[in-house]
Write a protein that holds these residues in place. Structure first.
Motif, PDB file in Angstrom:
ATOM      1  N   MET A  76      -4.798  25.351  44.673  1.00 19.17           N
ATOM      2  CA  MET A  76      -4.991  25.333  43.227  1.00 19.17           C
ATOM      3  C   MET A  76      -4.049  24.346  42.553  1.00 19.17           C
ATOM      4  N   ILE A  77      -2.796  24.293  43.026  1.00 11.65           N
ATOM      5  CA  ILE A  77      -1.850  23.328  42.454  1.00 11.65           C
ATOM      6  C   ILE A  77      -2.328  21.905  42.700  1.00 11.65           C
ATOM      7  N   LEU A  78      -2.762  21.631  43.939  1.00 10.25           N
ATOM      8  CA  LEU A  78      -3.205  20.284  44.290  1.00 10.25           C
ATOM      9  C   LEU A  78      -4.434  19.875  43.498  1.00 10.25           C
ATOM     10  N   VAL A  79      -5.411  20.778  43.367  1.00  9.94           N
ATOM     11  CA  VAL A  79      -6.650  20.447  42.670  1.00  9.94           C
ATOM     12  C   VAL A  79      -6.417  20.259  41.177  1.00  9.94           C
ATOM     13  N   ASN A  80      -5.663  21.170  40.570  1.00 11.63           N
ATOM     14  CA  ASN A  80      -5.481  21.113  39.123  1.00 11.63           C
ATOM     15  C   ASN A  80      -4.506  20.023  38.690  1.00 11.63           C
ATOM     16  N   SER A  81      -3.731  19.473  39.630  1.00 14.34           N
ATOM     17  CA  SER A  81      -2.821  18.386  39.269  1.00 14.34           C
ATOM     18  C   SER A  81      -3.575  17.105  38.922  1.00 14.34           C
ATOM     19  N   PHE A  82      -4.786  16.971  39.404  1.00 16.70           N
ATOM     20  CA  PHE A  82      -5.571  15.759  39.184  1.00 16.70           C
ATOM     21  C   PHE A  82      -6.777  16.021  38.283  1.00 16.70           C
ATOM     22  N   LYS A  83      -6.700  17.054  37.436  1.00 20.09           N
ATOM     23  CA  LYS A  83      -7.740  17.348  36.460  1.00 20.09           C
ATOM     24  C   LYS A  83      -7.246  17.018  35.059  1.00 20.09           C
ATOM     25  N   SER A  84      -8.176  16.645  34.221  1.00 15.08           N
ATOM     26  CA  SER A  84      -7.847  16.490  32.811  1.00 15.08           C
ATOM     27  C   SER A  84      -7.928  17.849  32.136  1.00 15.08           C
ATOM     28  N   PRO A  85      -7.260  18.040  31.004  1.00 20.24           N
ATOM     29  CA  PRO A  85      -7.364  19.339  30.312  1.00 20.24           C
ATOM     30  C   PRO A  85      -8.803  19.715  29.968  1.00 20.24           C
ATOM     31  N   THR A  86      -9.625  18.730  29.624  1.00 23.32           N
ATOM     32  CA  THR A  86     -11.031  19.009  29.324  1.00 23.32           C
ATOM     33  C   THR A  86     -11.778  19.455  30.563  1.00 23.32           C
ATOM     34  N   ASP A  87     -11.545  18.774  31.677  1.00 26.60           N
ATOM     35  CA  ASP A  87     -12.190  19.151  32.934  1.00 26.60           C
ATOM     36  C   ASP A  87     -11.775  20.546  33.360  1.00 26.60           C
ATOM     37  N   TYR A  88     -10.504  20.894  33.168  1.00 27.87           N
ATOM     38  CA  TYR A  88     -10.031  22.233  33.527  1.00 27.87           C
ATOM     39  C   TYR A  88     -10.680  23.301  32.643  1.00 27.87           C
ATOM     40  N   ALA A  89     -10.822  23.013  31.353  1.00 31.88           N
ATOM     41  CA  ALA A  89     -11.424  23.987  30.439  1.00 31.88           C
ATOM     42  C   ALA A  89     -12.903  24.201  30.730  1.00 31.88           C
ATOM     43  N   ASN A  90     -13.586  23.156  31.206  1.00 25.21           N
ATOM     44  CA  ASN A  90     -15.026  23.260  31.440  1.00 25.21           C
ATOM     45  C   ASN A  90     -15.365  23.855  32.804  1.00 25.21           C
ATOM     46  N   THR A  91     -14.595  23.527  33.835  1.00 22.02           N
ATOM     47  CA  THR A  91     -14.955  23.920  35.207  1.00 22.02           C
ATOM     48  C   THR A  91     -14.086  25.026  35.786  1.00 22.02           C
ATOM     49  N   GLY A  92     -12.933  25.314  35.191  1.00 22.68           N
ATOM     50  CA  GLY A  92     -12.081  26.371  35.717  1.00 22.68           C
ATOM     51  C   GLY A  92     -11.085  25.861  36.741  1.00 22.68           C
TER      52      GLY A  92
END
Length: 301
Positions: free
Chosen positions: A54-70
């Motif tokens: 989860m740390i590795l995946v979410n480190s390379f997400k934008s805040p918008t991408d995180y809000a939309n996909t989880g």
């Protein structure tokens, strides 16, 4: 005279033992219990790996991408702004050097003091050895919260507050207490024949320590250095209390302080955790063989 006929011996009866199923090449075939243990180990490994994933995946997400996909989905595109933002906000190279500097000195100093103390207790057999070891063990069991106020007052009086050497001194004492307890039991079982042979050859106590005891127990000392380094690197409460200046802070303190001060988003927080994790992971991978040899050295004489 009639010759006496020799007694006939009954043929020995061999007890048949159940053959252990083996594969070609001499390997033992895995049983159902072996597969069960392997399955449990794989399951535990997956549970441990989930937070790192989860740390590795979410480190390379934008805040918008995180809000939309989880948090569990892969990023739609690689986003490096979180890593860059954390790197620049906290001056990460400076914090990285502070952590390496403090952890390295603590690991080496604590192992050196532990070895000297354990040599006196385990081989020197000083008076009251048992009580000294018990006191060291009790001191090692004290929670850090109990030590904060007296240590804060003491380092304020000597002018070492907000100084990295205050943290170094504290952790050298704490880690060497555990190291002394561990090495004292190891040195207590050291072969006396080797020590007596060295004494007959004219070696004094200092020579015996560095020419006989140290080379034999080097794998154990290497394991202690690795553990002391990682434990000190991950410490948070005491560095947070004694290192208030931004220039003196370590990586865990910088991550926590920036989260509370700037209210970072989830992706930047994941990026900060990833940057704080990578150095210890690299350190562990470099010294993995040393750690394995040191742990297994005590099982083979």
């Amino acid at each position: 005279m009639s010759a006496i006929a020799p007694l006939e011996q009954e043929p020995a009866v061999e007890v048949a033992r159940p053959a252990t199923p083996r594969r070609r090449g001499g390997r033992r075939r895995k049983t159902l219990g072996d597969w069960a243990v392997l399955g449990v180990a794989v399951l535990i490994g997956l549970l441990i790996a989930v937070p790192f994933f989860m740390i590795l995946v979410n480190s390379f997400k934008s805040p918008t991408d995180y809000a939309n996909t989880g948090p569990l989905s892969l990023p739609s595109e690689l986003y490096f702004d979180g890593l860059v933002a954390f790197w620049e906000r906290v001056d990460f190279p400076e914090k990285l050097w502070n952590s390496f500097y403090i952890s390295g000195i603590v690991a080496i100093g604590a192992v050196l003091i532990s070895m000297l103390n354990a040599f006196a207790l385990g081989i020197g057999r000083v008076k009251g050895r048992t009580w000294i070891v018990v006191i060291i063990l009790l001191a090692n069991m004290l929670p850090q919260e109990v030590l904060l106020y007296p240590l804060y007052f003491m380092f304020k009086q000597v002018g070492l507050y907000d100084n990295q050497w205050a943290v170094i001194i504290i952790f050298v004492v704490i880690q060497s207490a555990f190291g002394t307890y561990l090495l004292a039991s190891v040195y207590g079982t050291f072969p006396k024949e080797i020590l007596e042979a060295a004494s007959l050859d004219g070696a004094n106590r200092w020579t015996i320590l560095w020419r006989v005891v140290f080379p034999i127990t080097r794998p154990t000392l290497s394991v202690l250095i690795i553990f002391f380094f990682i434990w000190t690197w991950n410490e948070f409460l005491i560095p947070l209390t004694f290192l208030v200046s931004n220039a003196n802070q370590t990586v865990p303190v910088a991550v926590a302080v920036l989260q509370g001060d700037r209210l970072m988003d989830v992706t930047t927080t994941s990026a900060s955790a990833l940057l704080g994790l990578i150095p210890t992971l690299i350190f562990f991978l470099i010294f993995q063989r040393t750690l394995t040899r040191g742990i297994t050295a005590g099982a083979v004489k």
